[in-house]
Design a protein around this motif. Structure first.
Motif, mmCIF file in Angstrom:
data_model
loop_
_atom_site.group_PDB
_atom_site.id
_atom_site.type_symbol
_atom_site.label_atom_id
_atom_site.label_comp_id
_atom_site.label_asym_id
_atom_site.label_seq_id
_atom_site.Cartn_x
_atom_site.Cartn_y
_atom_site.Cartn_z
ATOM 1 N N LEU A 312 -4.330 -32.320 4.075
ATOM 2 C CA LEU A 312 -5.084 -31.178 3.707
ATOM 3 C C LEU A 312 -6.776 -32.238 4.104
ATOM 4 N N ARG A 313 -7.842 -31.667 3.906
ATOM 5 C CA ARG A 313 -8.366 -32.760 4.115
ATOM 6 C C ARG A 313 -9.914 -31.665 4.412
ATOM 7 N N VAL A 314 -10.600 -33.060 3.110
ATOM 8 C CA VAL A 314 -11.675 -32.591 2.621
ATOM 9 C C VAL A 314 -13.142 -33.337 3.554
ATOM 10 N N ALA A 315 -13.964 -32.309 3.595
ATOM 11 C CA ALA A 315 -15.006 -32.709 4.273
ATOM 12 C C ALA A 315 -16.198 -33.023 3.747
ATOM 13 N N PRO A 316 -16.681 -34.150 3.732
ATOM 14 C CA PRO A 316 -17.464 -34.330 2.276
ATOM 15 C C PRO A 316 -18.935 -33.910 2.635
ATOM 16 N N CYS A 317 -19.763 -33.445 1.836
ATOM 17 C CA CYS A 317 -20.913 -32.321 1.768
ATOM 18 C C CYS A 317 -21.943 -33.215 0.376
ATOM 19 N N SER A 318 -23.357 -33.336 1.476
ATOM 20 C CA SER A 318 -23.841 -33.437 0.443
ATOM 21 C C SER A 318 -25.462 -32.774 -0.754
ATOM 22 N N ALA A 319 -25.002 -31.337 -0.151
ATOM 23 C CA ALA A 319 -25.743 -30.295 -0.588
ATOM 24 C C ALA A 319 -25.665 -30.400 -2.330
ATOM 25 N N THR A 320 -26.184 -29.653 -2.523
ATOM 26 C CA THR A 320 -26.597 -28.993 -3.791
ATOM 27 C C THR A 320 -27.001 -27.875 -3.909
ATOM 28 N N LEU A 321 -26.216 -27.369 -4.782
ATOM 29 C CA LEU A 321 -25.872 -25.797 -5.133
ATOM 30 C C LEU A 321 -27.242 -25.339 -6.115
ATOM 31 N N ARG A 322 -27.450 -24.061 -5.852
ATOM 32 C CA ARG A 322 -27.875 -23.179 -7.749
ATOM 33 C C ARG A 322 -27.106 -22.225 -7.746
ATOM 34 N N SER A 323 -25.763 -22.426 -8.909
ATOM 35 C CA SER A 323 -24.860 -21.614 -9.376
ATOM 36 C C SER A 323 -23.885 -21.369 -10.710
ATOM 37 N N ASP A 324 -23.283 -21.074 -10.723
ATOM 38 C CA ASP A 324 -22.417 -22.503 -12.408
ATOM 39 C C ASP A 324 -21.137 -22.094 -11.476
#
Length: 573
Positions: A312-324
């Motif tokens: 299992l590999r989870v790629a890091p991401c620096s994005a900021t989202l707007r949702s719940d």
């Protein structure tokens, strides 16, 4: 009626509504012709011709008035079409008879004028009798055909030209009107067939809606009734934990807990579906870092993947989202859970890809894949691809149905790409934002001692009252039980102080609800007593009513840990 009968009815209706225009218009043209030709035509023949026209059209108008409000009756329509064809024949013969005395010798101007009048009458009858070919032929042929030999008998170049032109016009008119009438009848066939299809579709839609309502009603009733004993079982098992039993009994008790936990999973999934359908799930949209959420997914599912030999590999991401973030996490947890459950070898990759103002969060696996024909069906309730034996270890078939509802609630499109034998990709498309992420302020509530806490339990199920009272008693609570508001008031009549907590079932006997009980007991003691509603209902109307009350709610069945945590939160609040 059959479609053919409906077509005849429509033809009759159209011919019927054209009668006044055709009759009065034809009579007006005949009157003009009679006046114009009176100097050159024998008066006796002209008057007889005009009188016959008046009588014929008066008769047609009388017959028309008899059918003024023509009903949609096939037999009546056939009779009217026959009468219309007969009336058209008589009118055509009347105009055709004029060719024998309305063409004065040596008067080319009058000859051409009458020929023009006859041709124009033939043209106008296309509009009057166009819907019914038999009526058109009945008028056009006897009207126009006598003109041909009459003009030929004059034996002048112009007369021969009119005769030949009339022949061509008659031939072309008959051919054109045959084609037109066929197309008209075909369009009516299609129209009535479409009406039948729409009626059938409406009937099937109503039947489907009725079946869906019945399913929801069954689910609400059956789920509520099944939750009651499951809820009592969980509470009894919780109370059993405090009993000193041998090791063998502990093993059996552990197995019972596992079975109860499996039933809990099923009921909670059903409850999630019902709450989403009820519209009682509210979106708490705010800015958050997707990386934090992905890290929680990794920590939860990495041990499960390693246990199956998966990477299992989870790629890091620096994005900021707007949702719940809570609802987004549920979607991604479901994707990850399905990937781990259905992948037997290979790897699972969770990552993000920016696309304009959006971010696509994807879960890719090397599992068996999903056939194209099942891409839509897997989002239906209880549908499971590749699990015909209904192995419960592979889930209940509700996860993606919940995902579909959550995605629509968040207005976040779901993307599915899959190839049999190579794996699947599930993704959700979310909106990026430049806002600063706000961390959720979660307050850990330390378990509080419930010793000597006075809890009033109101529930119309004796087993649940007994189980809850027994469990709370092991926690040191002072418990008052009642099956209704009246019983609760009676048992609290000599109480010197208000209860510490009200624990009320929502649905009670006699249309009484837990909301009413809480309001009445608060009014009785004139204080805002902490209250907790508990329900096994999945009925959307009831869930909305609870939502409007503003009272905290927990759902049956629940474990003793969940109940204790909820009571602790009430006391801290």
């Amino acid at each position: 009626m059959s479609i053919a009968e409906l077509v005849r009815v429509e033809q009759a209706r159209l011919l019927h509504q054209n009668v006044p225009t055709a009759a009065l218009g034809g009579l007006a043209i005949l009157a003009i012709v009679a006046v114009v030709f009176s100097p050159v035509v024998p008066a006796q023949a002209l008057m007889l011709w005009a009188a016959a026209a008046v009588v014929l059209n008066a008769f047609r108008m009388w017959r028309w008035s008899r059918y003024r409000n023509m009903p949609a009756d096939a037999a009546l329509a056939s009779r009217w079409l026959s009468e219309a064809a007969t009336g058209a024949l008589c009118s055509g013969l009347l105009w055709g008879a004029g060719s024998f005395f309305m063409l004065p010798p040596e008067r080319l101007d009058f000859q051409l004028a009458f020929a023009y009048a006859v041709v124009m009458m033939s043209v106008t009858c296309m509009f009057s009798y166009g819907p019914h070919y038999r009526s058109f032929v009945s008028f056009c042929v006897p009207c126009l055909f006598p003109l041909i030999p009459a003009m030929a008998a004059i034996n002048t170049p112009i007369a021969w030209g009119v005769a030949i032109g009339s022949t061509i016009f008659l031939t072309l008119s008959l051919g054109f009107m045959r084609s037109f009438t066929r197309m008209f009848e075909q369009s009516l066939h299609l129209r009535f067939r479409n009406v039948d299809l729409v009626d059938a579709l409406t009937t099937q839609k109503e039947a489907a809606e009725t079946a869906n309502i019945a399913k929801s009603r069954f689910l609400a009733v059956a789920s509520h009734d099944l939750r009651q004993p499951m809820h009592a079982l969980n509470l009894y098992l919780g109370a059993f934990d405090s009993v000193d039993i041998p090791a063998r009994g502990r093993t059996i008790l552990s197995n019972l807990h596992q079975c109860a936990h499996a039933m809990d999973d099923m009921f909670r999934a059903l409850l999630d579906i019902s709450r989403l359908d009820a519209g009682s799930v509210q979106v708490d949209a705010r800015a958050f870092n997707i990386d934090t959420l992905l890290d929680r997914i990794r920590m939860e599912f990495e041990p499960q993947a390693l246990a199956k030999g998966l990477k299992l590999r989870v790629a890091p991401c620096s994005a900021t989202l707007r949702s719940d973030p809570a609802l987004v996490e549920r979607i991604l947890r479901n994707f990850a859970s399905n990937a781990v459950t259905h992948t037997s070898q290979g790897k699972i990759l969770i990552g993000c890809r920016r696309a304009g103002a959006s971010l696509r969060v994807s879960v890719y696996d090397t599992g068996p894949g999903i056939p194209d024909t099942q891409h839509k069906a897997i989002f239906d309730e209880f549908y499971q691809a590749g699990n015909p034996e209904r192995d419960r270890s592979k889930g209940l078939g509700l996860g993606l149905a919940i995902v579909d509802r959550l995605a629509r609630l968040l207005i976040a499109p779901i993307i599915l790409r899959s190839q049999v034998g190579r794996g699947s990709l599930f993704a959700v498309e979310l909106q990026r934002t430049s806002e600063t992420a706000v961390s959720a302020q979660t307050k850990d509530i330390a378990p509080r001692s419930l010793n000597d806490v006075h809890v009033v339990i109101v529930d119309d199920e004796a087993t649940i009252l007994n189980a809850t009272s027994l469990l709370l008693g092991t926690w040191g609570c002072k418990v008052t039980t009642a099956a209704s508001l009246i019983e609760a008031l009676e048992r609290l009549g000599n109480s010197e102080r208000a209860p510490d907590i009200l624990l009320c079932d929502y649905r009670l006997r006699g249309n009484e609800t837990g909301v009413q009980v809480v309001e009445a007991l608060r009014a009785e003691f004139n204080t805002d007593i902490p209250a907790l509603l508990i329900t096994g209902d999945v009925d959307t109307a009831k869930l909305r009513d609870i939502e409007r009350s503003g009272l905290p709610l927990i759902h049956k069945p629940l474990t003793e840990q969940a109940l204790r945590s909820s009571l602790s939160k009430l006391l801290v609040a």
